[in-house]
Design a protein around this motif. Structure first.
Motif, PDB file in Angstrom:
ATOM      1  N   ARG A  33      12.259  44.179 -25.973  1.00  0.00           N
ATOM      2  CA  ARG A  33      11.113  45.045 -26.242  1.00  0.00           C
ATOM      3  C   ARG A  33      11.562  46.387 -26.839  1.00  0.00           C
ATOM      4  NH1 ARG A  33       8.617  48.409 -27.514  1.00  0.00           N
ATOM      5  NH2 ARG A  33       6.692  49.349 -26.737  1.00  0.00           N
ATOM      6  N   HIS A  58       2.022  48.621 -26.115  1.00  0.00           N
ATOM      7  CA  HIS A  58       1.635  48.799 -24.731  1.00  0.00           C
ATOM      8  C   HIS A  58       0.225  48.230 -24.538  1.00  0.00           C
ATOM      9  CE1 HIS A  58       5.093  51.461 -25.122  1.00  0.00           C
ATOM     10  NE2 HIS A  58       4.454  52.084 -26.101  1.00  0.00           N
ATOM     11  N   HIS A  61       1.741  49.431 -31.653  1.00  0.00           N
ATOM     12  CA  HIS A  61       2.515  49.918 -32.796  1.00  0.00           C
ATOM     13  C   HIS A  61       2.267  48.910 -33.911  1.00  0.00           C
ATOM     14  CE1 HIS A  61       3.754  52.989 -30.254  1.00  0.00           C
ATOM     15  NE2 HIS A  61       4.327  52.176 -29.394  1.00  0.00           N
ATOM     16  N   GLU A  79       0.371  57.951 -28.945  1.00  0.00           N
ATOM     17  CA  GLU A  79       1.396  58.552 -28.081  1.00  0.00           C
ATOM     18  C   GLU A  79       2.488  59.299 -28.833  1.00  0.00           C
ATOM     19  OE1 GLU A  79       3.503  55.515 -25.839  1.00  0.00           O
ATOM     20  OE2 GLU A  79       4.231  54.557 -27.662  1.00  0.00           O
ATOM     21  N   HIS A  80       2.516  59.235 -30.149  1.00  0.00           N
ATOM     22  CA  HIS A  80       3.615  59.880 -30.879  1.00  0.00           C
ATOM     23  C   HIS A  80       3.274  61.268 -31.402  1.00  0.00           C
ATOM     24  CE1 HIS A  80       5.379  55.622 -31.857  1.00  0.00           C
ATOM     25  NE2 HIS A  80       5.587  55.985 -30.607  1.00  0.00           N
TER      26      HIS A  80
HETATM   27 ZN    ZN Z   1       5.319  53.025 -27.797  1.00  0.00          ZN
END
Ligand code: ZN
Ligand code: FAD
Ligand code: 2HG
Length: 468
Positions: free
Chosen positions: A330, A380, A387, A426-427
């Motif tokens: 992963r 996720h 992604h 999240e980035h």
């Molecule tokens: Zn991620």
């Protein structure tokens, strides 16, 4: 400019000021190799007081400051522009664990502390610091807070924001805000820490934080299941949550093309099953009682999944090396993609219930315009965060396909908007999404953000050109 450097050198000493090309090089390019800049100098203060003095000098001389932690960010937020006038403020020397309060379940850490070290310090005290991501060996807590990083434990423990109880921040004026409180309850007006979390260094420099800790589980078990579609992955998530509730601490999805990339770039990768399947789910159960109890729980989820015809195959890790191999499958996807060459990345979220529908609709739209693209979709699933990365057709050089980036991204992000999702789960925004966000956030929200920026950084010296 020479005057600024002389003044800064007087604060940080020669160990804290880097101006030579070789010393600055690791700080000038981002992890993906997509952005590069030229700082006036890399400044490495070793204390909050030194950060405050440096910021004061920068405010007086109107010198822009770009904070940088581990430089693992994926949106170009920690890279200066190419003007040679901005200071890159690296937090690498501020890496102390200041305190662990096991009874209060808190840890107080400096911003430059590497995430893996925070996890280890918690473990040494018999506690769990649950933030976990592929870059944890280099990413810093200050970077995690500034990007509000997610990772693989969000399903159970939340994002970095949810783990933060207090912050210490050097404001754009050079004043130090001491908000290092370790309280679970504190309703004394606006919760200021949340302004700096996720601000990507545009409002101040985070110098330390009080973070939540949790009991160490007695056992953590990992399994991989093969499923036929994202719809089936969602069904399996529902079974796992119904059966295990909070004990389900990870639920990630990996599409088959990711495995193809892993095998190509990491030949030692062992595919999880003899046959290949469209999607794989990586699941983790944490149990407060025993390994036997965790095993019973994970086997029961998989048994129900198999009986219902959802899981086509499944395997539970039997040893630590198998656990590590499963997680490497992963966590190594991002590196495999980097080795494959630049690709078009998207870090998106939609309501969990609609994620499979989103994948179907987005793939159909993409294939109408770019029939042969290869989708590197993983992420996720339990958080509704994918992604959704796009590689060019077989045989097309990555830099050639990159010319299509704007068109590809428009299709993906417009689809995200139709599903009421977010174009950065999240980035963060950094440089990569700074323009793009104007299309998807309301004018009112953007205006409020600009007002906050003007109130906290009236001179505009904190990480200009990022986020807004
Ligand atoms: Zn991620
Ligand atoms: P940097 O890259 O140095 O900086 C990121 C941003 O924060 C910049 O805007 C910078 O200016 C600002 N900043 C840094 N420190 C401070 C500070 N002390 N005060 C104010 N501003 C600051 N992210 C996820 O969310 N989930 C994942 O699962 C995940 N996996 C990853 C896997 C890999 C292999 C890689 C390369 C990256 C991954 N990331 C992930 C992205 C990245 O690791 C995170 O964004 C991380 O939180 C960045 O930390 P850093 O210390 O490297 O920050
Ligand atoms: C992950 O979940 C990271 O592995 C990186 O957020 C995602 O490479 C990516 O696109």
């Amino acid at each position: 400019m020479k005057d600024v450097l002389e003044r800064i050198a007087a604060v940080v000493g020669s160990a804290g000021l880097v101006t030579d090309e070789t010393g600055m090089a690791p700080h000038m390019k981002d992890w993906r190799g997509r952005y590069s800049g030229r700082p006036l100098a890399v400044v490495r203060p070793a204390s909050t007081r030194a950060v405050a003095e440096v910021v004061k000098i920068c405010a007086e001389t109107r010198t822009a400051i770009v904070p940088q932690g581990g430089n693992t960010g994926l949106q170009g937020g920690g890279i200066t522009d190419a003007s040679g006038t901005q200071i890159l403020l690296s937090t690498g020397r501020m890496n102390r664990v200041r305190a662990v309060d096991a009874l209060n379940n808190t840890i107080t850490v400096e911003a430059g502390c590497v995430l893996e070290h925070v996890q280890r310090a918690a473990e040494d005290a018999g506690r769990l610091f649950p933030l976990s991501l592929g870059a944890e060996g280099s990413a810093t807590l200050g970077g995690n807070l500034s990007t509000n990083a997610g990772g693989t434990g969000v399903l159970r423990y939340g994002n970095t924001r949810d783990l933060a109880l207090g912050l210490e921040v050097v404001l754009a004026s050079g004043e130090v805000w001491d908000g290092l409180r370790g309280l679970r309850k504190d309703n004394t007006g606006y919760d200021l820490k949340h302004l700096f979390i996720g601000a990507e260094g545009t409002l101040g420099v985070i110098t330390a934080a009080v973070m939540k800790l949790y009991p160490l589980p007695a056992a953590r078990l990992t399994a991989i299941a093969a499923v036929g579609s994202p719809h089936d992955a969602l069904r399996l998530l529902s079974i796992a949550q119904r059966q295990s509730g909070d004990a389900l601490t990870g639920f990630e999805m990996i599409s088959d093309f990711c495995i193809t990339l892993l095998v190509k770039h990491f030949p030692a990768t062992r595919t999880p099953f003899d046959a290949r399947h469209p999607q794989y789910v990586l699941m983790e159960i944490s149990d407060a009682r025993s390994e036997a109890s965790a095993r019973a729980a994970i086997e029961s989820i998989l048994a129900e999944g198999m009986e219902a015809g959802i899981a086509r195959d499944a395997v539970v890790a039997q040893s630590l090396s198998q656990v590590n191999a499963m997680w490497a499958m992963r966590e190594d996807i991002t590196e495999a993609q980097r080795l494959e060459g630049l690709n078009v990345k998207h870090d998106v979220s939609v309501p969990i219930s609609r994620i499979a529908e989103f994948m179907d609709a987005t793939e159909a739209a993409l294939r109408r315009a770019y029939p042969d693209v290869r989708l590197v979709v993983f992420g996720h699933l339990g958080d509704g965060n994918l992604h959704y990365n796009v590689c060019g057709p077989q045989g097309v050089a990555p830099e050639v396909f990159l010319r299509e980036e704007a068109g590809v991204t428009r299709i993906v992000h417009d689809s995200v908007a139709r599903f009421n999702g977010s174009i950065s789960a999240e980035h963060g925004l950094g440089q990569l999404r700074r323009e793009e966000i104007r299309r998807y956030k309301s004018a009112l929200e953007l205006d409020l953000m600009r007002k906050l920026k003007a109130a906290l950084d009236p001179l505009g010296i904190m990480n200009p050109g990022k986020v807004l």
